[in-house]
Design a protein around this motif. Structure first.
Motif, PDB file in Angstrom:
ATOM      1  N   SER A   8       6.697  32.745   5.236  1.00  0.00           N
ATOM      2  CA  SER A   8       6.732  32.743   6.691  1.00  0.00           C
ATOM      3  C   SER A   8       7.841  31.849   7.220  1.00  0.00           C
ATOM      4  O   SER A   8       8.465  31.093   6.480  1.00  0.00           O
ATOM      5  CB  SER A   8       5.401  32.210   7.192  1.00  0.00           C
ATOM      6  OG  SER A   8       5.296  30.856   6.818  1.00  0.00           O
ATOM      7  N   THR A 108       8.201  25.171  14.793  1.00  0.00           N
ATOM      8  CA  THR A 108       7.319  26.187  14.219  1.00  0.00           C
ATOM      9  C   THR A 108       5.873  25.723  14.330  1.00  0.00           C
ATOM     10  O   THR A 108       5.506  24.700  13.768  1.00  0.00           O
ATOM     11  CB  THR A 108       7.668  26.420  12.732  1.00  0.00           C
ATOM     12  OG1 THR A 108       9.053  26.743  12.643  1.00  0.00           O
ATOM     13  CG2 THR A 108       6.856  27.550  12.150  1.00  0.00           C
ATOM     14  N   ASP A 111       2.609  30.239  11.047  1.00  0.00           N
ATOM     15  CA  ASP A 111       3.426  31.020  10.119  1.00  0.00           C
ATOM     16  C   ASP A 111       4.250  32.064  10.866  1.00  0.00           C
ATOM     17  O   ASP A 111       5.312  32.462  10.416  1.00  0.00           O
ATOM     18  CB  ASP A 111       2.529  31.770   9.113  1.00  0.00           C
ATOM     19  CG  ASP A 111       1.911  30.801   8.111  1.00  0.00           C
ATOM     20  OD1 ASP A 111       2.384  29.654   8.036  1.00  0.00           O
ATOM     21  OD2 ASP A 111       0.960  31.197   7.413  1.00  0.00           O
ATOM     22  N   ASP A 112       3.729  32.515  12.003  1.00  0.00           N
ATOM     23  CA  ASP A 112       4.367  33.616  12.721  1.00  0.00           C
ATOM     24  C   ASP A 112       4.564  33.297  14.202  1.00  0.00           C
ATOM     25  O   ASP A 112       4.513  34.159  15.052  1.00  0.00           O
ATOM     26  CB  ASP A 112       3.524  34.895  12.563  1.00  0.00           C
ATOM     27  CG  ASP A 112       2.041  34.642  12.839  1.00  0.00           C
ATOM     28  OD1 ASP A 112       1.700  33.512  13.272  1.00  0.00           O
ATOM     29  OD2 ASP A 112       1.228  35.548  12.617  1.00  0.00           O
ATOM     30  N   GLU A 543       9.986  44.835  10.247  1.00  0.00           N
ATOM     31  CA  GLU A 543       9.902  43.421  10.635  1.00  0.00           C
ATOM     32  C   GLU A 543      10.441  43.253  12.048  1.00  0.00           C
ATOM     33  O   GLU A 543      11.448  43.851  12.392  1.00  0.00           O
ATOM     34  CB  GLU A 543      10.770  42.549   9.701  1.00  0.00           C
ATOM     35  CG  GLU A 543      10.913  43.047   8.282  1.00  0.00           C
ATOM     36  CD  GLU A 543       9.703  42.731   7.438  1.00  0.00           C
ATOM     37  OE1 GLU A 543       8.785  42.092   7.982  1.00  0.00           O
ATOM     38  OE2 GLU A 543       9.685  43.116   6.269  1.00  0.00           O
ATOM     39  N   ILE A 545      10.800  40.350  15.599  1.00  0.00           N
ATOM     40  CA  ILE A 545      10.575  39.076  16.289  1.00  0.00           C
ATOM     41  C   ILE A 545      10.528  39.411  17.778  1.00  0.00           C
ATOM     42  O   ILE A 545      11.421  40.073  18.306  1.00  0.00           O
ATOM     43  CB  ILE A 545      11.723  38.071  16.033  1.00  0.00           C
ATOM     44  CG1 ILE A 545      11.808  37.721  14.556  1.00  0.00           C
ATOM     45  CG2 ILE A 545      11.531  36.806  16.858  1.00  0.00           C
ATOM     46  CD1 ILE A 545      12.912  38.412  13.832  1.00  0.00           C
ATOM     47  N   TYR A 557       0.314  35.895  21.925  1.00  0.00           N
ATOM     48  CA  TYR A 557       0.471  35.716  20.475  1.00  0.00           C
ATOM     49  C   TYR A 557      -0.685  36.377  19.732  1.00  0.00           C
ATOM     50  O   TYR A 557      -0.480  37.146  18.793  1.00  0.00           O
ATOM     51  CB  TYR A 557       0.548  34.213  20.157  1.00  0.00           C
ATOM     52  CG  TYR A 557       0.296  33.868  18.705  1.00  0.00           C
ATOM     53  CD1 TYR A 557       1.203  34.228  17.714  1.00  0.00           C
ATOM     54  CD2 TYR A 557      -0.851  33.173  18.313  1.00  0.00           C
ATOM     55  CE1 TYR A 557       0.973  33.920  16.372  1.00  0.00           C
ATOM     56  CE2 TYR A 557      -1.087  32.858  16.990  1.00  0.00           C
ATOM     57  CZ  TYR A 557      -0.168  33.231  16.023  1.00  0.00           C
ATOM     58  OH  TYR A 557      -0.409  32.924  14.700  1.00  0.00           O
ATOM     59  N   VAL A 561      -0.823  39.487  16.995  1.00  0.00           N
ATOM     60  CA  VAL A 561      -1.425  39.308  15.660  1.00  0.00           C
ATOM     61  C   VAL A 561      -2.456  40.413  15.416  1.00  0.00           C
ATOM     62  O   VAL A 561      -2.485  41.028  14.341  1.00  0.00           O
ATOM     63  CB  VAL A 561      -2.097  37.912  15.550  1.00  0.00           C
ATOM     64  CG1 VAL A 561      -2.973  37.810  14.309  1.00  0.00           C
ATOM     65  CG2 VAL A 561      -1.037  36.811  15.532  1.00  0.00           C
ATOM     66  N   HIS A 571       5.418  43.236   9.737  1.00  0.00           N
ATOM     67  CA  HIS A 571       5.362  41.792   9.908  1.00  0.00           C
ATOM     68  C   HIS A 571       6.032  41.430  11.228  1.00  0.00           C
ATOM     69  O   HIS A 571       7.109  41.927  11.519  1.00  0.00           O
ATOM     70  CB  HIS A 571       6.129  41.171   8.738  1.00  0.00           C
ATOM     71  CG  HIS A 571       6.081  39.685   8.694  1.00  0.00           C
ATOM     72  ND1 HIS A 571       4.953  38.978   8.366  1.00  0.00           N
ATOM     73  CD2 HIS A 571       7.037  38.754   8.936  1.00  0.00           C
ATOM     74  CE1 HIS A 571       5.215  37.675   8.405  1.00  0.00           C
ATOM     75  NE2 HIS A 571       6.471  37.525   8.753  1.00  0.00           N
ATOM     76  N   LEU A 573       6.868  38.153  14.259  1.00  0.00           N
ATOM     77  CA  LEU A 573       6.867  36.754  14.673  1.00  0.00           C
ATOM     78  C   LEU A 573       6.923  36.722  16.198  1.00  0.00           C
ATOM     79  O   LEU A 573       7.565  37.584  16.814  1.00  0.00           O
ATOM     80  CB  LEU A 573       8.117  36.045  14.136  1.00  0.00           C
ATOM     81  CG  LEU A 573       8.194  35.814  12.631  1.00  0.00           C
ATOM     82  CD1 LEU A 573       9.624  35.571  12.220  1.00  0.00           C
ATOM     83  CD2 LEU A 573       7.345  34.614  12.245  1.00  0.00           C
TER      84      LEU A 573
END
Length: 595
Positions: A8, A108, A111-112, A543, A545, A557, A561, A571, A573
């Motif tokens: 991550s 951070t 993890d995401d 992936e 972001i 957020y 998730v 995946h 972020l």
């Protein structure tokens, strides 16, 4: 799978920090087990970046014997190497002689999940970007600050993204500048930060990631929304900051003699970190489920309590402080295998106590302010479901919530309404809000925003979400329970994509949708940039972001998730220029609404 590839963003930033603390060479424990002892000097920015990632013990394991703020007074420490982790400001550089740029200027939290800054965050806040009197030069400075941090993020990630953004917003300004900065760095092959061994293989090794830049103004209702999941509730109602929650424990008044000064409340701080398995498992769960799980953990521990007493007795530690016992390690020769299970049980007890205290503090707010009622009513407003009672009734009910709760509810109604209420109705609402003690400045700003926004005719759609009240949980209704949930609705959430999640879904899955069809497309690796909405890549992304210019929140957020859980091998972020709760956001709206 790519998702499980090289870990991550939290792991990658931690590796980068450890490399820096090891004098910019990869951190490998040497054979003697003795690290190079050193001093760490940081400014407030550096402190904010390190604190969610490395504990004092981990710093010590890295050889940090002392960590100090750059501008604190201190005696010289001769013959000891020092690592300086500071912003390259003139003031800081005056304080020291040289800076080695680490490209770590972001924080951070999960993890995401990441945010850009904590110190001086008002410089890139929603208010700063949306001030009516902001000059072009000031706006350039705000955008450059955001872009510099995003650039650091992608250097740490080791990947050059494909960028998509909405037109005519702050997000577009960020996209243009970030594309230019990445392009310039890639063109300088000798000094490019994206070639060779920056930080080992990129997390996104099979396909380049998608960066979706969205502007906070596409959805102003979600940051004001009362919430029902554990992490978002902790952030909404408690003092939760950089993964640390600060609680005031109430002190009983009955034992205080008449006329004596009341005792000060005890302040306690708890770190909610990835090591905390309960937090990792339940931070996205609806609150009644969390209360039930804490109760289950407590009952399971009580069943093991006799075992703890027996182990303490074997080891002759009956009177010892639990903190001291938990420091014991199973390589101490004179202790038996009992040692390994005792610290584990005590750690379990510590986490149960922690979450009992945190969840109890949250529950007090839910019950005192009827937050379950607010949450359910707002969900109905946002999903255009028939309302079972009038908005005026809730605003006028002295027992339902604080003035701020009432203002949040009304703003959500105003933002979500296809048509603004008539002047006569609005005056009636304003009178009820004023009588309830509300400050009307945030409404003043939202009215201007709604009149100005192109989306006024088509407000953000929140889909047809619903909350199903279930029977109250029997376990937490037991009289023996830590949590007296009587009167609190056990609302179960149904997954429904919020606007930011829906935009991501369109762009990640390459769906054609009027909402996102004209989003701009940038590929910093293309020789010539062009102004296009037509993606060259027609394949769905694995992936992505999502980055919100103007501030984000834990509700968004958590929604992302939950969305990605159903997408195997994918995946995402979530990042934002600042992380605010509703109180902090409404304060910014209030400042913007004041004349």
């Amino acid at each position: 799978m790519a998702a499980a590839a090289a870990g991550s963003i939290r792991e990658r930033q931690t590796v980068a920090l450890k490399r820096m603390l090891n004098f910019n060479v990869p951190h490998v424990k040497n054979s003697t087990g003795e690290p190079v002892w050193k001093v760490l000097i940081y400014d407030r920015f550096g402190q904010d970046i390190i604190s969610p990632l490395l504990s004092v013990k981990e710093l010590r394991d890295m050889g940090i014997t002392l960590h100090l703020l750059l501008h604190s007074d201190r005696d010289p420490i001769p013959d000891v190497p020092a690592v300086y982790f500071v912003m390259p400001t003139e003031e800081n550089i005056d304080r020291m002689c040289q800076v080695f740029d680490q490209y770590l200027n972001f924080i951070t939290l999960e993890d995401d999940m990441f945010v850009l800054c904590n110190q001086n965050k008002e410089l890139i806040s929603y208010r700063a970007i949306n001030r009516p009197d902001i000059t072009d030069t000031e706006m350039e400075t705000v955008m450059d600050t955001i872009v510099d941090s995003l650039f650091c993020f992608f250097v740490t990630l080791g990947a050059v993204p494909i960028i998509r953004c909405s037109r005519g917003t702050g997000a577009e300004m960020v996209a243009v500048k970030l594309d230019k900065k990445l392009r310039e760095n890639l063109r300088d092959a000798r000094n490019s930060l994206f070639t060779g061994d920056t930080l080992g293989a990129g997390q996104f090794s099979f396909q380049r990631p998608l960066l979706v830049l969205v502007d906070r103004n596409i959805d102003l209702a979600t940051p004001l929304h009362h919430t029902w999941t554990y992490q978002a509730l902790v952030h909404d109602v408690l003092d939760f900051h950089l993964n640390r929650v600060n609680l005031e424990e109430s002190v009983g008044v009955e034992n205080i003699p008449a006329g004596a000064r009341p005792k000060r409340k005890n302040k306690k701080s708890y770190d909610l970190t990835p090591v905390d398995k309960f937090w990792q498992k339940h931070k996205g769960s609806p609150f009644p489920e969390v209360a039930e799980s804490v109760q289950q953990e407590l009952e399971s521990y009580r069943a093991q309590e006799d075992e703890v007493k027996r182990l303490k007795s074997i080891m002759g530690l009956e009177g010892e402080d639990e903190g001291a016992i938990s420091m014991l390690s199973d390589n101490t020769a004179k202790l038996t295998s009992a040692v390994s299970s005792l610290p584990e049980l005590l750690e379990k007890k510590r986490l149960i106590d922690l979450h009992t205290n945190v969840a109890t503090a949250v529950l007090e707010h839910i019950k005192a302010r009827k937050l379950d009622v607010y949450f359910e009513y707002e969900e109905k407003i946002m999903s255009k479901t028939t309302l079972d009672k009038s908005l005026l009734d809730i605003i006028s009910d002295p027992d339902a919530g604080t003035p701020e709760d009432k203002m949040r509810l009304f703003l959500i109604y105003y933002i979500s309404a296809p048509q603004a209420p008539s002047e006569a109705d609005l005056e009636q609402y304003k009178k009820a809000l004023t009588d309830a003690g509300c400050n009307l400045s945030p409404l003043q700003y939202i009215r201007q925003w709604k009149a100005f926004a192109k989306m006024a005719s088509t407000p953000a759609s929140y889909g047809n979400t619903s909350t199903k009240p279930m029977g109250l949980l029997s376990r937490v209704m037991n009289t023996g329970s830590q949590f007296v949930m009587e009167g609190v609705k056990n609302l179960v959430l149904k997954q429904q994509n919020l606007p930011v999640t829906r935009i991501l879904d369109n762009l990640m899955e390459m769906k054609s949708n009027p909402e996102t069809d004209d989003y701009r497309y940038f590929d910093p690796k293309m020789l010539r940039g062009n102004d296009s909405s037509v993606p060259r890549n027609k394949n769905p992304f694995q992936e992505a972001i999502v980055f919100v210019v103007g501030g984000g929140n834990y509700i968004e957020y958590q929604n992302l998730v939950d969305y990605i859980k159903g997408k195997q091998g994918k995946h995402i972020l979530y990042g934002c220029s600042e992380l605010f709760n509703a109180t902090q956001f409404i304060k910014q709206l209030s400042q913007l609404g004041q004349k």
